[in-house]
Every structure is written in structure tokens, then in C-alpha cells.
Motif scaffolding. Structure first.
Motif, PDB file in Angstrom:
ATOM      1  N   ILE A 199     -30.740 -33.767  33.316  1.00 56.64           N
ATOM      2  CA  ILE A 199     -29.814 -34.550  32.476  1.00 56.64           C
ATOM      3  C   ILE A 199     -28.619 -33.687  32.076  1.00 56.64           C
ATOM      4  O   ILE A 199     -27.463 -34.103  32.178  1.00 56.64           O
ATOM      5  CB  ILE A 199     -30.555 -35.091  31.238  1.00 56.64           C
ATOM      6  N   VAL A 200     -28.890 -32.473  31.641  1.00 54.06           N
ATOM      7  CA  VAL A 200     -27.791 -31.591  31.228  1.00 54.06           C
ATOM      8  C   VAL A 200     -26.950 -31.202  32.452  1.00 54.06           C
ATOM      9  O   VAL A 200     -25.706 -31.211  32.393  1.00 54.06           O
ATOM     10  CB  VAL A 200     -28.325 -30.346  30.486  1.00 54.06           C
ATOM     11  N   ASP A 201     -27.608 -30.925  33.588  1.00 55.88           N
ATOM     12  CA  ASP A 201     -26.858 -30.583  34.812  1.00 55.88           C
ATOM     13  C   ASP A 201     -25.885 -31.708  35.191  1.00 55.88           C
ATOM     14  O   ASP A 201     -24.794 -31.447  35.702  1.00 55.88           O
ATOM     15  CB  ASP A 201     -27.819 -30.371  36.000  1.00 55.88           C
ATOM     16  N   ALA A 202     -26.294 -32.954  34.927  1.00 61.99           N
ATOM     17  CA  ALA A 202     -25.481 -34.110  35.340  1.00 61.99           C
ATOM     18  C   ALA A 202     -24.144 -34.160  34.617  1.00 61.99           C
ATOM     19  O   ALA A 202     -23.219 -34.847  35.054  1.00 61.99           O
ATOM     20  CB  ALA A 202     -26.258 -35.399  35.099  1.00 61.99           C
ATOM     21  N   LEU A 203     -24.021 -33.441  33.520  1.00 65.78           N
ATOM     22  CA  LEU A 203     -22.752 -33.413  32.785  1.00 65.78           C
ATOM     23  C   LEU A 203     -21.754 -32.431  33.430  1.00 65.78           C
ATOM     24  O   LEU A 203     -20.578 -32.439  33.099  1.00 65.78           O
ATOM     25  CB  LEU A 203     -23.030 -33.035  31.325  1.00 65.78           C
ATOM     26  N   GLY A 204     -22.250 -31.597  34.341  1.00 71.50           N
ATOM     27  CA  GLY A 204     -21.362 -30.641  35.030  1.00 71.50           C
ATOM     28  C   GLY A 204     -21.076 -29.430  34.160  1.00 71.50           C
ATOM     29  O   GLY A 204     -21.837 -29.113  33.238  1.00 71.50           O
ATOM     30  N   ASP A 205     -19.956 -28.763  34.456  1.00 74.74           N
ATOM     31  CA  ASP A 205     -19.581 -27.547  33.728  1.00 74.74           C
ATOM     32  C   ASP A 205     -19.035 -27.938  32.349  1.00 74.74           C
ATOM     33  O   ASP A 205     -17.978 -28.553  32.252  1.00 74.74           O
ATOM     34  CB  ASP A 205     -18.520 -26.793  34.532  1.00 74.74           C
ATOM     35  N   VAL A 206     -19.775 -27.563  31.308  1.00 70.45           N
ATOM     36  CA  VAL A 206     -19.337 -27.922  29.951  1.00 70.45           C
ATOM     37  C   VAL A 206     -18.954 -26.667  29.144  1.00 70.45           C
ATOM     38  O   VAL A 206     -18.837 -26.745  27.925  1.00 70.45           O
ATOM     39  CB  VAL A 206     -20.417 -28.743  29.196  1.00 70.45           C
ATOM     40  N   SER A 207     -18.743 -25.562  29.858  1.00 71.39           N
ATOM     41  CA  SER A 207     -18.514 -24.304  29.142  1.00 71.39           C
ATOM     42  C   SER A 207     -17.265 -24.357  28.253  1.00 71.39           C
ATOM     43  O   SER A 207     -17.189 -23.638  27.263  1.00 71.39           O
ATOM     44  CB  SER A 207     -18.431 -23.135  30.130  1.00 71.39           C
ATOM     45  N   GLN A 208     -16.313 -25.233  28.600  1.00 73.86           N
ATOM     46  CA  GLN A 208     -15.087 -25.336  27.785  1.00 73.86           C
ATOM     47  C   GLN A 208     -15.014 -26.668  27.042  1.00 73.86           C
ATOM     48  O   GLN A 208     -13.947 -27.099  26.611  1.00 73.86           O
ATOM     49  CB  GLN A 208     -13.846 -25.184  28.680  1.00 73.86           C
ATOM     50  N   ARG A 209     -16.152 -27.353  26.926  1.00 75.76           N
ATOM     51  CA  ARG A 209     -16.132 -28.723  26.417  1.00 75.76           C
ATOM     52  C   ARG A 209     -16.823 -28.861  25.063  1.00 75.76           C
ATOM     53  O   ARG A 209     -17.774 -28.143  24.746  1.00 75.76           O
ATOM     54  CB  ARG A 209     -16.858 -29.665  27.398  1.00 75.76           C
ATOM     55  N   THR A 210     -16.348 -29.839  24.288  1.00 76.89           N
ATOM     56  CA  THR A 210     -17.089 -30.311  23.119  1.00 76.89           C
ATOM     57  C   THR A 210     -18.016 -31.419  23.615  1.00 76.89           C
ATOM     58  O   THR A 210     -17.577 -32.336  24.310  1.00 76.89           O
ATOM     59  CB  THR A 210     -16.123 -30.890  22.062  1.00 76.89           C
ATOM     60  N   VAL A 211     -19.299 -31.309  23.281  1.00 77.44           N
ATOM     61  CA  VAL A 211     -20.266 -32.332  23.706  1.00 77.44           C
ATOM     62  C   VAL A 211     -20.899 -32.959  22.465  1.00 77.44           C
ATOM     63  O   VAL A 211     -21.306 -32.251  21.532  1.00 77.44           O
ATOM     64  CB  VAL A 211     -21.372 -31.725  24.601  1.00 77.44           C
ATOM     65  N   ILE A 212     -20.949 -34.280  22.456  1.00 72.63           N
ATOM     66  CA  ILE A 212     -21.622 -35.005  21.373  1.00 72.63           C
ATOM     67  C   ILE A 212     -22.971 -35.467  21.903  1.00 72.63           C
ATOM     68  O   ILE A 212     -23.037 -36.137  22.942  1.00 72.63           O
ATOM     69  CB  ILE A 212     -20.786 -36.228  20.929  1.00 72.63           C
ATOM     70  N   GLU A 213     -24.052 -35.072  21.233  1.00 77.83           N
ATOM     71  CA  GLU A 213     -25.369 -35.570  21.643  1.00 77.83           C
ATOM     72  C   GLU A 213     -25.813 -36.674  20.685  1.00 77.83           C
ATOM     73  O   GLU A 213     -25.769 -36.508  19.455  1.00 77.83           O
ATOM     74  CB  GLU A 213     -26.429 -34.466  21.668  1.00 77.83           C
TER      75      GLU A 213
END
Ligand code: SAM
Length: 268
Positions: A21-35
Motif C-alpha cells: 500500500i505504501v509502495d503504491a504511493l511512489g516516492d514520497v520523500s519530498q511529499r506531505t502525506v495525509i493518512e
């Protein structure tokens, strides 16, 4: 593990699935993610190590407190005790930025969460989402026109996002196991209103009229909504068979019909 069925608390226990599931979001190293709905942190734990900033929205006070304690030394993680449907997403995201969204959703409010995310997509504040939901709902969200599952939810979703169905999990992937299978979708928010020449609130309302009664033809649903037979006959696009049901019509001809009807409404 204590759980509250009313809050849709079925916790993910399949290790490969939570990574997928987390892999499906791709590269999030520079992203804000809302769970949405972090629960005991099955997804949160992996995401916290990968993304620039994580904002997790959890309604259950005990779970929010548990996670706040657990992530106390990780300054990039913020746990917010809140009902996701009441959260002001734009206030959570740094000005000028977009966020990605992830969640093994509380299934009882899936449609409301989707509508909220579509509105955020239209505002340009969310870019992508990876969401787990009940399989039957995911099948409706991603169905193409003409197949059995296509309906108002599909049309609304596909006006707002490109949707990819990724994988399905059995009840045994959760504790306690739910009664249903679960499917993970990826949504790339890309509202189509401008491209199709329609205004969002007007076209949303029109779609609700078109799909009001599944057994009726599109023409009969529109007559029930107040359009006269004469107007419909005069404006009916060649691309839509006269006896068609809304369920079989792609969004482009639907938009063509809406544009024709609203142009006449404006000129009268
Ligand atoms: N993410 C965890 C996992 O995968 O194991 C938990 C997923 S569980 C299906 C759904 C979570 O959403 C629960 O933790 C529940 O307490 C939370 N929840 C339920 N209603 C909510 C709401 N209105 N706003 C925010 N969170 C909610």
C-alpha cells in the motif's frame, strides 16, 4: 487488540500488504502525506520513515493517544484526533503545496471520504491517493460505462480522477476479519470539468438526475427532473441512443448533453 466495529476498525495484519500500500504511493520523500484512520499504525509506521511530513487523522481518542506517544520522537509525524469528514484539509497542508492521501478507510464512510477528496482535488490541494475500501465499492468506483457496476459513483469518481485498481485482500488480512474482501485503488486527481466544458456543481447535479432511477432510461430520468420531451428530442445528441440508460453512456456524450441543455436553459 480492542476494536470498535462501529468505527470500521479492522486492522491490517498482512505485512506484505501494508508495504504494498505504501509502495503504491511512489516516492514520497519530498511529499506531505495525509493518512486517514491510522489505527494502530500499520501503514503509519512505514510511511513515517519515507515521507517528508505525515499528518494522520484518527477519530478514536485512545488510538490517537497511542500513536501520539509512539511517534513522539519523530517530528515529521503529526497525529490529529479528528473526524476526517470534519477536517479542513487546506489548513493542514502548507500553503502552496499539494498533499498525497493514504488510508485503509473506515468503510462506513467511504463515499463521503471520496467526495471530500474530489472537492480537495478540484481545489488543487491533493494530488494522489492510495485507498483501501470494500471490494464492491472499489469495483463501482473503477467500472467503465456499460459494465454492470457503472453508476453515479463511477461517473463522479471518473470526472475527478484517473483510477487504477491495484490488488484485493481477503478478510484474513485483517484483525478482526471483516465480512468483505477489500481492494486498494490508486487515484490520480485530475478533474475533467474544464476539458469537457462543464461547470462542476451543475454537472454533478445533472449526473444525479441522470442516474436517479437505475431502471429508467436516461430520457425518462431527465423528464422526471423537469426537462420536457420536446426539449430533449430537439437537443438529444446523435452520440446517445434514444433509449439508453445513463449506465451505458461515457462522460464525453454526457457532457455534450449537459452543455446542450444548459445552453437552452440560459437562453430561455
Ligand atoms: N490504518 C489502520 C490499519 O490499516 O490497520 C486502521 C484501519 S481501520 C479499517 C479504520 C480506522 O479509521 C480506524 O482506526 C478507525 O478508528 C478510524 N476512523 C473511523 N472513523 C473515522 C473518522 N470519521 N475519522 C477518522 N478516522 C476514523
Amino acid at each position: 487488540m480492542i476494536h470498535k466495529p462501529k468505527l470500521g476498525q479492522n486492522f491490517l495484519i498482512d505485512d506484505a500488504a501494508r508495504h504494498a500500500i505504501v509502495d503504491a504511493l511512489g516516492d514520497v520523500s519530498q511529499r506531505t502525506v495525509i493518512e486517514i484512520g491510522p489505527g494502530h499504525g500499520a501503514i503509519t509506521e512505514i510511511l513515517a520513515r519515507r515521507c517528508k511530513r505525515l499528518i494522520a487523522l484518527e477519530l478514536d481518542r485512545a488510538l490517537a493517544a497511542e500513536l501520539t506517544f509512539r511517534f513522539r520522537d519523530q517530528p515529521n509525524v503529526q497525529i490529529v484526533e479528528i473526524d476526517v469528514l470534519k477536517a479542513d484539509l487546506s489548513a493542514l497542508i502548507p500553503p502552496g503545496e499539494t498533499a498525497d492521501v493514504i488510508g485503509n478507510l473506515p468503510y462506513y464512510i467511504t463515499s463521503d471520504i471520496l467526495l471530500k477528496l474530489f472537492a480537495a482535488g478540484t481545489l488543487g490541494i491533493v494530488a494522489r491517493a492510495v485507498l483501501m475500501m470494500q471490494r464492491e465499492v472499489a469495483d463501482r468506483v473503477s467500472a467503465s460505462p456499460g459494465v454492470r457496476d457503472y453508476g453515479l459513483l463511477s461517473a463522479t469518481a471518473q470526472m475527478n480522477a484517473s483510477i487504477t485498481s491495484l490488488f484485493t485482500l481477503p478478510p484474513s488480512a485483517f484483525s478482526p476479519p471483516p465480512d468483505v474482501y477489500s481492494t486498494v485503488l490508486r487515484l490520480q486527481f485530475a478533474p475533467r470539468f474544464e476539458e469537457l466544458g462543464v461547470d462542476a456543481p451543475g454537472f454533478d447535479a445533472f449526473l444525479r438526475q441522470c442516474f436517479a432511477q437505475k431502471r429508467k432510461t436516461l430520457q425518462n430520468n431527465l423528464r422526471a427532473a423537469g426537462h420536457t420531451a420536446a426539449t430533449l428530442a430537439a437537443l438529444w445528441p446523435a452520440s446517445i441512443p434514444a433509449q439508453a440508460r445513463a449506465e451505458s453512456i461515457a462522460l464525453e456524450p454526457m457532457a455534450e448533453l449537459y452543455r446542450a441543455l444548459s445552453a437552452t436553459a440560459e437562453s430561455t
